[in-house]
Write a protein that holds these residues in place. Sequence first.
Motif, short mmCIF file in Angstrom:
data_model
loop_
_atom_site.label_atom_id
_atom_site.label_comp_id
_atom_site.label_asym_id
_atom_site.label_seq_id
_atom_site.Cartn_x
_atom_site.Cartn_y
_atom_site.Cartn_z
N ILE B 166 0.83 -1.20 0.00
CA ILE B 166 0.00 0.00 0.00
C ILE B 166 0.86 1.24 0.00
CG2 ILE B 166 -2.10 -0.95 1.00
CD1 ILE B 166 -1.13 0.16 3.70
N GLU B 167 0.18 2.38 -0.09
CA GLU B 167 0.88 3.65 -0.25
C GLU B 167 1.48 4.12 1.07
OE1 GLU B 167 -1.26 6.49 -2.86
OE2 GLU B 167 -2.92 5.13 -2.55
N PRO B 168 2.46 5.02 1.00
CA PRO B 168 3.12 5.47 2.22
C PRO B 168 2.40 6.61 2.93
CG PRO B 168 4.23 6.42 0.32
CD PRO B 168 3.10 5.56 -0.21
N GLY B 169 2.45 6.57 4.24
CA GLY B 169 1.91 7.62 5.10
C GLY B 169 2.33 7.27 6.51
N HIS B 170 2.30 8.26 7.39
CA HIS B 170 2.76 7.99 8.75
C HIS B 170 1.59 8.09 9.73
CE1 HIS B 170 5.87 7.96 11.95
NE2 HIS B 170 4.95 8.62 12.61
N PHE B 171 1.45 7.08 10.57
CA PHE B 171 0.42 7.10 11.60
C PHE B 171 1.11 7.15 12.96
CE2 PHE B 171 -1.84 4.36 8.30
CZ PHE B 171 -2.57 5.42 7.81
N ARG B 172 0.67 8.08 13.79
CA ARG B 172 1.23 8.16 15.14
C ARG B 172 0.09 7.92 16.12
NH1 ARG B 172 6.02 10.71 17.15
NH2 ARG B 172 6.76 10.34 15.05
N PHE B 173 0.14 6.75 16.76
CA PHE B 173 -0.92 6.40 17.72
C PHE B 173 -0.46 6.73 19.13
CE2 PHE B 173 -1.06 3.29 14.24
CZ PHE B 173 -2.39 3.34 13.87
N SER B 174 -1.30 7.40 19.89
CA SER B 174 -1.05 7.53 21.32
C SER B 174 -2.00 6.56 22.01
CB SER B 174 -1.36 8.95 21.80
OG SER B 174 -0.46 9.85 21.20
N CYS B 175 -1.42 5.64 22.77
CA CYS B 175 -2.24 4.56 23.32
C CYS B 175 -2.16 4.48 24.83
CB CYS B 175 -1.76 3.21 22.78
SG CYS B 175 -1.63 3.17 21.01
N LEU B 176 -3.21 3.94 25.38
CA LEU B 176 -3.24 3.59 26.79
C LEU B 176 -3.61 2.12 26.80
CD1 LEU B 176 -2.85 5.03 29.47
CD2 LEU B 176 -5.27 5.58 29.47
N GLY B 177 -2.65 1.29 27.17
CA GLY B 177 -2.89 -0.14 27.02
C GLY B 177 -3.04 -0.47 25.54
N GLU B 178 -4.08 -1.21 25.20
CA GLU B 178 -4.31 -1.59 23.80
C GLU B 178 -5.19 -0.58 23.07
OE1 GLU B 178 -3.52 -4.83 22.02
OE2 GLU B 178 -1.93 -4.26 23.39
N VAL B 179 -5.59 0.47 23.78
CA VAL B 179 -6.62 1.34 23.22
C VAL B 179 -6.01 2.64 22.69
CG1 VAL B 179 -8.74 2.61 23.73
CG2 VAL B 179 -8.35 0.36 24.76
N GLN B 181 -5.84 6.36 22.01
CA GLN B 181 -6.42 7.59 22.55
C GLN B 181 -6.51 8.65 21.46
OE1 GLN B 181 -7.56 7.52 25.68
NE2 GLN B 181 -6.81 5.42 25.70
N ASN B 182 -5.49 8.68 20.64
CA ASN B 182 -5.48 9.68 19.57
C ASN B 182 -4.64 9.15 18.43
OD1 ASN B 182 -6.03 12.36 18.50
ND2 ASN B 182 -3.84 12.72 18.73
N LEU B 183 -5.06 9.48 17.22
CA LEU B 183 -4.29 9.12 16.03
C LEU B 183 -3.97 10.37 15.25
CD1 LEU B 183 -3.17 7.46 13.65
CD2 LEU B 183 -5.53 7.10 12.91
N GLU B 184 -2.70 10.57 14.98
CA GLU B 184 -2.29 11.67 14.11
C GLU B 184 -1.84 11.06 12.79
OE1 GLU B 184 -2.91 15.06 15.81
OE2 GLU B 184 -0.81 15.38 15.30
N ARG B 489 -10.24 6.54 17.30
CA ARG B 489 -10.25 6.87 18.72
C ARG B 489 -11.01 5.85 19.55
NH1 ARG B 489 -11.38 13.14 18.42
NH2 ARG B 489 -9.49 13.48 17.22
N GLY B 490 -10.39 5.41 20.64
CA GLY B 490 -11.06 4.48 21.54
C GLY B 490 -11.12 3.06 21.01
N GLN B 491 -10.43 2.80 19.89
CA GLN B 491 -10.44 1.46 19.31
C GLN B 491 -9.18 0.71 19.70
OE1 GLN B 491 -13.26 0.52 17.43
NE2 GLN B 491 -13.87 2.45 18.39
N LEU B 492 -9.22 -0.60 19.54
CA LEU B 492 -8.03 -1.40 19.78
C LEU B 492 -7.03 -1.15 18.65
CD1 LEU B 492 -9.61 -4.82 20.78
CD2 LEU B 492 -8.69 -3.03 22.28
N VAL B 493 -5.76 -1.10 19.00
CA VAL B 493 -4.74 -0.95 17.97
C VAL B 493 -4.88 -2.04 16.91
CG1 VAL B 493 -2.25 -0.89 17.52
CG2 VAL B 493 -3.14 0.07 19.64
N ALA B 494 -5.19 -3.25 17.38
CA ALA B 494 -5.27 -4.39 16.46
C ALA B 494 -6.41 -4.26 15.45
CB ALA B 494 -5.44 -5.68 17.25
N ASP B 495 -7.40 -3.42 15.75
CA ASP B 495 -8.51 -3.22 14.80
C ASP B 495 -8.21 -2.15 13.78
OD1 ASP B 495 -10.31 -5.19 15.50
OD2 ASP B 495 -11.27 -3.96 17.06
#
Lengths: 264, 512
Positions: B166-179, B181-184, B489-495
């Motif tokens: 797939i195409e390139p892009g950067h995702f920065r996840f801020s997580c608490l546990g597996e959840v 909190q914010n995605l940039e 937001r509020g989703q599992l990283v794995a999802d």
Amino acid sequence: MLQTLIQLLSAGNATQRAMFPALPAYSRGLPGLTDTACAANQGCSACVQACPAEAIQVSPGPAGGQVSIDLGRCIACNGCPAVCPAGTIVEDRSTRVAVRRREELILTNKAVTQRPAQLPHTSPFRRSIHLREVSTGDSASDLEIAASNNPVFDASRFGIHFVASPRFADALIVTGPVARAMHEPLRRCYEAMADPRLVIAAGASAISGGLHRGSYAEAKGVNAILPTAIYVPGHPPHPWYVLHGILLAMEHPLAIEAAPARLR
Amino acid sequence: MNSGEILPQPAGIEPVLVPLDSLQERLTMLLRQGSRLGLLTARRIPPGDDLALVTLVLHPANAGMHVWETPLHSAKSAFPSLTPHVPQAHWFERAVSDFFGILPEGHPRFKSVILHEAWPEGFYPLRDAHPVVPENAPARRSSKFLTVQGEGVYEIAVGPIHAGIIEPGHFRFSCLGEVIQNLEIRLGYQHRGIEQQLTEVPWQHARFLAEAISSDSSAANAWAHAMAVEQLLAITPPAAAQNLRALSLEIERTASHIGDLGGICSDIGFTAGAALFGCLRGRALGLGEQLTGARLQTAYILPGGVAHAISLQARDQMAASVRSIAKEFERIVPILMENPGALERMEGVGKVRPSLARDFGMVGPAGRASGVDYDVRNAFLQEPYAWLPWEAAVEEEGDVLARVRIRVQETRASLQLADAFLKRVSNEETVRVPVPDKLPPRSIGAGIIEAWRGELIHLVFTDENGSISRYAVKDPSFNNWTGLAIAARGQLVADFPLCNKSFSLSYSGNDL
Ligand code: SF4
Ligand code: SF4
């Protein structure tokens, strides 16, 4: 579950057995050159005018015009065969089109010379190859690479595997023109690979920057950044072209023996 | 949607002068009445190359549109941000700043959207007619991620190069546990400077570059380009060509939707479904190849019509193929949509509430899955859609399942439309009208198309010589990336991969 099984069994085997068939007659393919004398001597330059990719050069020659087409820039628009009044440029629907040297993509209608001697068989990936795909701005080429691994083209039957990290990849297959913001990520991806390793440029954008050449974004293709071993023309390259490029990297007999019967 | 008329085709659009101090008021008023912000950008205006904001306001209710021009005070490179009042403007304003160096003052989340650290500070490509990146570039542009603070919060950085094809892009996840909190989401890695290049190439060749904006949507981009140019030239393509264009567009939609349904199967670990949809997608691409000569349908739709007609024999073969694909599709769909395991993975995951989808101007299947009842094919009643009884699917749930359902329903509808368009193909048709050599001076043309990802806009301006002086493109994904950030937001990283696939947004069209 049962439903799925029934579906799978009734779907039959989708894989195409015959390798590298010519494209169907309604398909465009790449331009090719014939022996028929070019009319550049009479002032024709229709192909040059028609080409959106600045891929064609013509000059008057002793016995008709001399034509060269750079398939590394060509976006397969069918513009030149459509306008050529002499029949010098025709459509070429063959699918073994990948090459190992950039110059080999430049077709000319000069007298047919000997094909370059075959390169020695030195590929360390003769039995299997693990590829990391890097996309830099041509999603259609990504789709065709993914298609080369679908049940129809079935790249995995040749030991070709697409992997998730450069760390365990033998080769990078790069699409898109590699504009400024991808220079560094691409370099770093290559640096993360272990030797031996090689790079495949897939599609006109990846080979030369394609239509994006000359923009301020410095999109000049893969070999401006990394040494490139295999060039797969097309815009996007057909899955057969892609498969040919990968098999060429593996020096697979299917790719080597029947090299493209092109004028050069 | 009261009459069956096609978009009016006068020689270009007359711009409306809207002064800066009334821009926000007029825009919010119209949006409240049901208009849409099509795009917001800027352009250089002669003489002296001062800058003006350009706003395209769409009126879906009566298939109308307006182009507003708002000259900016030349000494000041800033304007009051519209975003606090018009959330849809947030990425547009960030892009205006990236490319023109004019600041939206008071923007709530201001930073670059396309040009980040790879580009030098102070380089604003669309400010000059012939931009060059300065040699031994000074400081890199700064670009910061929003950080989430608190005990146990950690970040996961993914990309720009991803694990799949797939195409390139950067995702920065801020997580608490597996959840999450914010995605940039940081995009722009594929910025190729296409808008600028479209002003430099001969306009007759611009269509090829337009197709490369997002090359998985060649037909849509080629049509939007042709539509804009035809509006400039005041020419109307033959009805037979419009019919073939629509056929091409619906084939593109079918192939893309089916391909993504296969992708959804992969992402929930359902390989059998992936293989079946994968093969079916190949057959849809085969239709495109038979129609246009290329699987991805390049070099077919062009200003004045299409490159060539199809024979009656090809028409009949294609019609048979469309019907067989539709039949096969109905056989495969239940193994995904009636599979309890698959449904469980999709239901309630990655929700975008309708009110947010509306606020952020989401479009296409992702918008319609969150209750945004907007489809360019309906709203602007383009020939030949206007001839058919036809309705876009809309859902309210806004989760992965709703987005997948929409894709299923749209595939069905597209195959029916394709069948209907094929029935209209007859013998010996003119599919191309002659096109003048020169574009008219000082004119504006707009193309608007429902690409498979949603509303796609090309807006073209010519200068006093009839050369293209500004070519603005709004890819559907530009409206929708914020939706993905909200959905995560509020989703599992794995999802996340599944959620991402259900949006299936374009990186290259966004980056241009
Ligand atoms: S087919 Fe290739 S070489 Fe010929 S005009 Fe098109 S881009 Fe140029
Ligand atoms: S190759 Fe054909 S189109 Fe090109 S100059 Fe020669 S005759 Fe003319």
